[in-house]
Scaffold this active site. Sequence first.
Site, PDB file in Angstrom:
ATOM      1  N   PHE A 101       0.830  -1.205   0.000  1.00 13.63           N
ATOM      2  CA  PHE A 101       0.000   0.000   0.000  1.00 13.63           C
ATOM      3  C   PHE A 101       0.865   1.257   0.000  1.00 13.63           C
ATOM      4  O   PHE A 101       0.636   2.209   0.736  1.00 13.63           O
ATOM      5  CB  PHE A 101      -0.995  -0.026   1.167  1.00 13.63           C
ATOM      6  CG  PHE A 101      -2.313   0.624   0.813  1.00 13.63           C
ATOM      7  CD1 PHE A 101      -3.144   0.050  -0.148  1.00 13.63           C
ATOM      8  CD2 PHE A 101      -2.708   1.807   1.428  1.00 13.63           C
ATOM      9  CE1 PHE A 101      -4.351   0.654  -0.492  1.00 13.63           C
ATOM     10  CE2 PHE A 101      -3.908   2.415   1.088  1.00 13.63           C
ATOM     11  CZ  PHE A 101      -4.732   1.836   0.134  1.00 13.63           C
ATOM     12  N   ALA A 157       2.865   3.955  -2.941  1.00 16.81           N
ATOM     13  CA  ALA A 157       2.321   4.836  -3.977  1.00 16.81           C
ATOM     14  C   ALA A 157       1.418   4.081  -4.950  1.00 16.81           C
ATOM     15  O   ALA A 157       0.309   4.533  -5.258  1.00 16.81           O
ATOM     16  CB  ALA A 157       3.470   5.500  -4.729  1.00 16.81           C
ATOM     17  N   LYS A 207       8.267  -5.872 -10.560  1.00 16.13           N
ATOM     18  CA  LYS A 207       9.197  -6.392 -11.580  1.00 16.13           C
ATOM     19  C   LYS A 207      10.096  -7.507 -11.064  1.00 16.13           C
ATOM     20  O   LYS A 207      10.583  -8.319 -11.829  1.00 16.13           O
ATOM     21  CB  LYS A 207      10.158  -5.279 -12.047  1.00 16.13           C
ATOM     22  CG  LYS A 207       9.515  -4.129 -12.719  1.00 16.13           C
ATOM     23  CD  LYS A 207      10.518  -3.011 -12.939  1.00 16.13           C
ATOM     24  CE  LYS A 207      10.835  -2.258 -11.665  1.00 16.13           C
ATOM     25  NZ  LYS A 207       9.789  -1.398 -11.154  1.00 16.13           N
ATOM     26  N   GLY A 216       5.221   1.915 -16.587  1.00 12.37           N
ATOM     27  CA  GLY A 216       4.134   2.555 -15.845  1.00 12.37           C
ATOM     28  C   GLY A 216       2.869   2.636 -16.674  1.00 12.37           C
ATOM     29  O   GLY A 216       2.320   1.613 -17.087  1.00 12.37           O
ATOM     30  N   GLY A 256      12.178  14.442  -4.950  1.00 16.00           N
ATOM     31  CA  GLY A 256      11.479  13.167  -4.815  1.00 16.00           C
ATOM     32  C   GLY A 256      11.413  12.384  -6.114  1.00 16.00           C
ATOM     33  O   GLY A 256      10.714  11.373  -6.218  1.00 16.00           O
ATOM     34  N   GLU A 282      15.338   8.355  -5.729  1.00 15.58           N
ATOM     35  CA  GLU A 282      15.239   7.872  -4.352  1.00 15.58           C
ATOM     36  C   GLU A 282      16.510   8.194  -3.574  1.00 15.58           C
ATOM     37  O   GLU A 282      17.555   8.473  -4.155  1.00 15.58           O
ATOM     38  CB  GLU A 282      15.014   6.363  -4.374  1.00 15.58           C
ATOM     39  CG  GLU A 282      13.840   6.031  -5.273  1.00 15.58           C
ATOM     40  CD  GLU A 282      13.122   4.780  -4.855  1.00 15.58           C
ATOM     41  OE1 GLU A 282      13.424   4.250  -3.777  1.00 15.58           O
ATOM     42  OE2 GLU A 282      12.248   4.355  -5.626  1.00 15.58           O
ATOM     43  N   LYS A 294      13.089  -4.589 -16.527  1.00 10.21           N
ATOM     44  CA  LYS A 294      12.059  -4.398 -17.549  1.00 10.21           C
ATOM     45  C   LYS A 294      12.480  -5.041 -18.872  1.00 10.21           C
ATOM     46  O   LYS A 294      11.652  -5.595 -19.596  1.00 10.21           O
ATOM     47  CB  LYS A 294      11.779  -2.904 -17.729  1.00 10.21           C
ATOM     48  CG  LYS A 294      11.143  -2.295 -16.471  1.00 10.21           C
ATOM     49  CD  LYS A 294      11.179  -0.784 -16.490  1.00 10.21           C
ATOM     50  CE  LYS A 294      10.497  -0.217 -15.255  1.00 10.21           C
ATOM     51  NZ  LYS A 294      10.769   1.221 -15.076  1.00 10.21           N
ATOM     52  N   GLY A 311       4.591   7.038 -11.199  1.00 10.88           N
ATOM     53  CA  GLY A 311       3.522   7.840 -10.622  1.00 10.88           C
ATOM     54  C   GLY A 311       2.456   6.921 -10.085  1.00 10.88           C
ATOM     55  O   GLY A 311       2.257   5.816 -10.598  1.00 10.88           O
TER      56      GLY A 311
END
Lengths: 345, 161
Positions: free
Chosen positions: A17, A19, A133, A162, A215, A218, A233, A325
Amino acid sequence: MKFSDTMKDCRVIIMGFGAVGQGVANAISLKKEMIKEEYGVNLKIVAAADSSTSAICQEGLDEDLLVKTKKETGKLKDYPEYGGDKSNIDVLESVDYDCLFEATPTNIIDGEPGRSLTLKAFSEGKDVVTSNKGYLALNFNEIIEAAKENNVLFRYEATVGGAMPIINLVKDTLSSCNVSSIIGILNGTTNYILSRMTSEGSSYEDILRESQELGIAETNPEQDVEGIDAACKTVILANSLLSIPATYSDVSVDGISSITSEAIDLAKRDGYLIKLIAEVSPENLKVSPRLVKEGSAYDVNGTLNMATVKTDLAGDVSVIGLGAGSIETASAMLTDLISILKLKY
Amino acid sequence: MRMDLVLAVLDVPGQLVRVLEPISGLGANLVTVIHKRDVKDDKGKIPVQLTLEGKRENLQRVIEKFRELEITILEMDGFVKKIIVSTILIGHIVDSDIRDTMDKINKLEGVYVSGFDIQLNGENKSSALINIEADLDKKQLVFDRVEEIANEKQLLMINEV
């Protein structure tokens, strides 16, 4: 409502839980009416779990209250009445559900907890939608085979790019074509850093520091800047779209941490930009900084991702989209769920 | 028969004459010359488009003469013959013997370094842009060779997509 007589429930669990998990709750809140009307399915979140606590209710939880609780207290156990200390696999065992949204953090050491959660859901005959991933990059085939054996559906569009459609795009929309390669920018953080180094002429270290403050990068930026994220990926695209049975260690990986502002300047003088490019082809599984022509399809800036798919019938097809996002990544997961609803409900 | 050529010629006095002079002596006729002075590349070369007429063997002799004079033939009868590829190296380029790096690339047949630009950054790693002219079918060979050299000298290579 056209489906009022035949309305079915689809009960989902959200594991993880952060982003993305919160994005899924928000996306469900925004789109559940549309899903009711278009597909005759009533979406219900019956459980949501963070790393150590959860909220569980067979009748369904309130999406907005889940997000509000997590934001205010940091723990889902504080969800009124239904919050508790159950976590991980125990959550899957405490409630009846139809589909698991697996949004736990990527782990490329052993793929946990995502791998176990996904396999557990499969073994109970549940469909899974993931954004994780790690375990796919480590052992793609194991997971796909397990889904087949248990006769369940498994969707993972959100693991690459994304919100940018790529896996379903190739599998569904370009299904008449053979794909010979996919070349693209699959990491938004590095694209942001390189774009700013190009526009401002600043050093890698300065832009990285600023990106961390904003932000975008990281605190421990290794997964992004050393190309690890893009390599995961690459593995997923190789397996799923080019049938190359690769794993993480098959990818040659160079990151962007040694790119100098001088190199970017030299490239610019010759009409080039430097981008962190993932190449997926039977000849090359590679993540490395590459020169791309200014004004070409690869000239995509900021945190955007892009990919060019080389096909036999359709020629080159390129897509651009937001690579990260909360709600953006959740959009890909909800689209995956809808594709499951279309097949099964 | 007729043949269309595009050559890359340095935009300095005397160069165009140097290109045109051998043509009649070798039994070929010059039909058209288009001299595009407004499209200069980074090395100061401009494309010169020629149409020649003559017997096949005479046209072949003209081509051989151009090669002897080291005049770059970019296109022949509409087919691209030469490409220029760019690559960037980052690392201790000077310390790892820049001359040797160039020589190793130039040793490949049909391949030569046509441009080199380096930016030094004190004691830190330097960055260099290398332009390499190669026969059309040699692109992958060039990349493979540069990669080998880069690995050997512990340089980071940034190739074209």
